[in-house]
Write an enzyme that holds these catalytic residues in place. Structure first.
Site, PDB file in Angstrom:
ATOM      1  N   SER A 128       0.829  -1.208   0.000  1.00 61.86           N
ATOM      2  CA  SER A 128       0.000   0.000   0.000  1.00 61.86           C
ATOM      3  C   SER A 128       0.858   1.251   0.000  1.00 61.86           C
ATOM      4  O   SER A 128       1.961   1.255   0.549  1.00 61.86           O
ATOM      5  CB  SER A 128      -0.867  -0.008   1.271  1.00 61.86           C
ATOM      6  N   TYR A 153      -2.253  -0.139  10.305  1.00 62.61           N
ATOM      7  CA  TYR A 153      -2.480  -0.740   8.973  1.00 62.61           C
ATOM      8  C   TYR A 153      -1.233  -0.565   8.114  1.00 62.61           C
ATOM      9  O   TYR A 153      -0.686  -1.527   7.581  1.00 62.61           O
ATOM     10  CB  TYR A 153      -3.682  -0.084   8.274  1.00 62.61           C
ATOM     11  N   LYS A 157       1.863  -3.317   6.553  1.00 61.50           N
ATOM     12  CA  LYS A 157       2.351  -3.404   5.163  1.00 61.50           C
ATOM     13  C   LYS A 157       3.865  -3.209   5.114  1.00 61.50           C
ATOM     14  O   LYS A 157       4.575  -3.887   4.374  1.00 61.50           O
ATOM     15  CB  LYS A 157       1.639  -2.369   4.286  1.00 61.50           C
TER      16      LYS A 157
HETATM   17  C1  WQD Z   1      -9.287   9.068   1.614  1.00 57.77           C
HETATM   18  C2  WQD Z   1      -9.513  10.511   2.001  1.00 57.77           C
HETATM   19  C3  WQD Z   1      -9.932  10.831   4.336  1.00 57.77           C
HETATM   20  C4  WQD Z   1     -13.819   8.942   4.603  1.00 57.77           C
HETATM   21  C5  WQD Z   1      -6.967   3.914   1.660  1.00 57.77           C
HETATM   22  C6  WQD Z   1      -7.264   2.537   2.102  1.00 57.77           C
HETATM   23  C7  WQD Z   1      -6.021   1.751   2.362  1.00 57.77           C
HETATM   24  C8  WQD Z   1      -4.965   1.997   1.327  1.00 57.77           C
HETATM   25  C9  WQD Z   1      -4.742   3.462   1.068  1.00 57.77           C
HETATM   26  C10 WQD Z   1      -4.724   0.293  -0.315  1.00 57.77           C
HETATM   27  C11 WQD Z   1      -8.815  10.861   3.308  1.00 57.77           C
HETATM   28  C12 WQD Z   1     -11.129  11.256   3.496  1.00 57.77           C
HETATM   29  C13 WQD Z   1     -12.622   9.404   4.085  1.00 57.77           C
HETATM   30  C14 WQD Z   1     -14.784   9.863   5.068  1.00 57.77           C
HETATM   31  C15 WQD Z   1     -13.322  11.657   4.469  1.00 57.77           C
HETATM   32  N1  WQD Z   1      -5.312   1.391   0.088  1.00 57.77           N
HETATM   33  N2  WQD Z   1     -12.394  10.743   4.021  1.00 57.77           N
HETATM   34  N3  WQD Z   1     -14.505  11.188   4.973  1.00 57.77           N
HETATM   35  O1  WQD Z   1      -7.246   6.532   4.293  1.00 57.77           O
HETATM   36  O2  WQD Z   1      -6.261   7.136   2.033  1.00 57.77           O
HETATM   37  O3  WQD Z   1      -6.556   4.708   2.760  1.00 57.77           O
HETATM   38  O4  WQD Z   1      -6.009   3.974   0.672  1.00 57.77           O
HETATM   39  O5  WQD Z   1      -3.968  -0.362   0.282  1.00 57.77           O
HETATM   40  O6  WQD Z   1      -6.431   0.395   2.315  1.00 57.77           O
HETATM   41  O7  WQD Z   1      -8.011   2.630   3.289  1.00 57.77           O
HETATM   42  O8  WQD Z   1      -8.505   6.129   2.133  1.00 57.77           O
HETATM   43  O9  WQD Z   1     -10.826   6.510   1.438  1.00 57.77           O
HETATM   44  O10 WQD Z   1     -10.325   6.183   3.915  1.00 57.77           O
HETATM   45  O11 WQD Z   1      -9.621   8.286   2.770  1.00 57.77           O
HETATM   46  O12 WQD Z   1     -13.092  12.869   4.418  1.00 57.77           O
HETATM   47  O13 WQD Z   1     -15.898   9.507   5.565  1.00 57.77           O
HETATM   48  O14 WQD Z   1     -10.904  10.712   2.218  1.00 57.77           O
HETATM   49  O15 WQD Z   1      -9.721  11.741   5.406  1.00 57.77           O
HETATM   50  O16 WQD Z   1      -8.360  12.178   3.210  1.00 57.77           O
HETATM   51  P1  WQD Z   1      -7.087   6.220   2.861  1.00 57.77           P
HETATM   52  P2  WQD Z   1      -9.905   6.713   2.587  1.00 57.77           P
END
Ligand code: WQD
Length: 343
Positions: A128, A153, A157
């Site tokens: 990741s 998490y 990785k």
């Molecule tokens: C993205 C953005 C949140 C939810 C993911 C996967 C992880 C890895 C990396 C593969 C952030 C914002 C989110 C919400 C929000 N992928 N958000 N409100 O944390 O980058 O990690 O990609 O391995 O498995 O989890 O992804 O979609 O949770 O967040 O504002 O209700 O959206 O703060 O900026 P993240 P995400």
């Protein structure tokens, strides 16, 4: 000539199921899936069959139970293993660290150990972009220094990659590739399969589409970050592009094209998109105005991360076929198709 056999752990999951579809579409591989359905449903196998016309062999097994997992290796001759099975929500890992360390590490160690025991020479690890944490210099490439992880998490990785590096050093005939996904989103173009979580999803895009359809109320986690619009920036990548990269990685190792027996690859488009820009792209392709509110920052979030994926483009022959609009369109089509699901 006999087809090669690929074992996909977590094959009923989001990226796993899309990868199985792409593997079956090549007509080159027999595919076996092992999934405990912790965060997926056996219905994914029906959808794979609907889309490809092919039924796959599957095991319902918790891969933390090595004895049970060994059955797969006793009953099948496996040429490559793609290891997706893991918990993957950054926020949840901050709240429940031991659940993440136990499940993600135990299942990985069992798979590597069984591969070594049964002579499976090719291992593709679902890593990741979160291994990079908060970085100074963007975009990140595979030589970007790996800092202290921002979440359990991400740490699982990082440890997973280091574990593989040491095992590969010890076993020169064992070849591993770590695919560092950026943010996988979207759904298969048929809209018959997509991202599906047992409970309320943690990640942005299913929460956007779920809010649009009236299931959830989206909160944007902070708009006071030092970015162009105050919200976090990510490199969203279509799940089918990610799936295709796994097929290319299987070929890459089977054809012995790897120059070392442990190689990481970034899988991202290279385009940084903020949360508000992702919402705007959704509104454009769906024609729906999205109601959301601005809330507090989420612990464990990195401010901005996006990729330089030229190594995957050049060595794997990979390319990204989908832009953010296609990601949002397919995600929305899938939400509309699956809105009456009950399983
Ligand atoms: C993205 C953005 C949140 C939810 C993911 C996967 C992880 C890895 C990396 C593969 C952030 C914002 C989110 C919400 C929000 N992928 N958000 N409100 O944390 O980058 O990690 O990609 O391995 O498995 O989890 O992804 O979609 O949770 O967040 O504002 O209700 O959206 O703060 O900026 P993240 P995400």
């Amino acid at each position: 000539m006999d087809k090669k056999t690929v074992l996909v752990t977590g094959g009923a999951g989001y990226i796993g199921s899309h990868t199985i579809i792409e593997l079956l579409n090549t007509n080159k591989y027999e595919v076996i899936s092992a999934d405990a359905f912790f965060n997926s449903s056996p219905r994914a196998y029906t959808q794979i069959e609907e889309i490809t016309g092919k039924k796959i062999k599957q095991y319902e097994i918790n891969l933390c139970d090595k004895k049970k997992a060994e059955r797969i290796f006793l009953e099948n001759r496996i040429d490559s293993l793609i290891h997706f099975a893991a918990f993957k929500a950054v926020g949840e890992s901050v709240e429940q660290p031991l659940k993440y360390y136990h499940n993600n590490m135990e299942s990985l160690i069992n798979m590597i150990s069984l591969c070594n025991q049964y002579g499976v020479a090719n291992f593709i690890f679902s890593s990741s972009c979160s291994v990079y944490g908060n970085v100074e210099k963007l975009p990140v490439d595979e030589n970007t220094p790996i800092p202290q992880a921002e979440s359990p998490y991400a740490h699982t990785k990082q440890i997973g990659e280091t574990l593989l590096q040491h095992v590969c050093k010890q076993h020169p005939a064992f070849n591993a590739v770590a695919l560092r996904y950026f943010n996988p989103v979207g759904a298969h173009h048929s809209a018959k399969i997509g991202e599906w979580a047992l409970n309320k999803p943690n990640n942005l895009v299913p929460l956007i589409t779920g809010t649009a359809i009236g299931k959830y109320n989206l909160t944007v986690f902070g708009n006071d970050y030092p970015t162009r619009d105050g919200t976090c920036i990510r490199d969203y990548i279509h799940v089918s592009d990610i799936a295709q990269a796994h097929v290319l990685a299987v070929h890459y190792l089977l054809d012995k094209k790897n120059t070392s027996n442990f190689e990481p690859f970034n899988l991202g488009t290279g385009a940084g998109v903020s949360v508000l820009e992702a919402i705007a792209a959704f509104e454009k392709v769906s024609g729906k105005k999205l109601n959301y509110k601005i809330g507090a920052r989420r612990p464990g979030d990195v401010i901005a991360v996006y990729s330089n994926s030229s190594k995957a483009f050049n060595l794997l022959g990979w390319s990204c076929k989908h832009d953010i609009n296609s990601m949002m369109k397919t995600a929305w089509d899938w939400e509309l198709y699956s809105k009456n699901r009950t399983d």
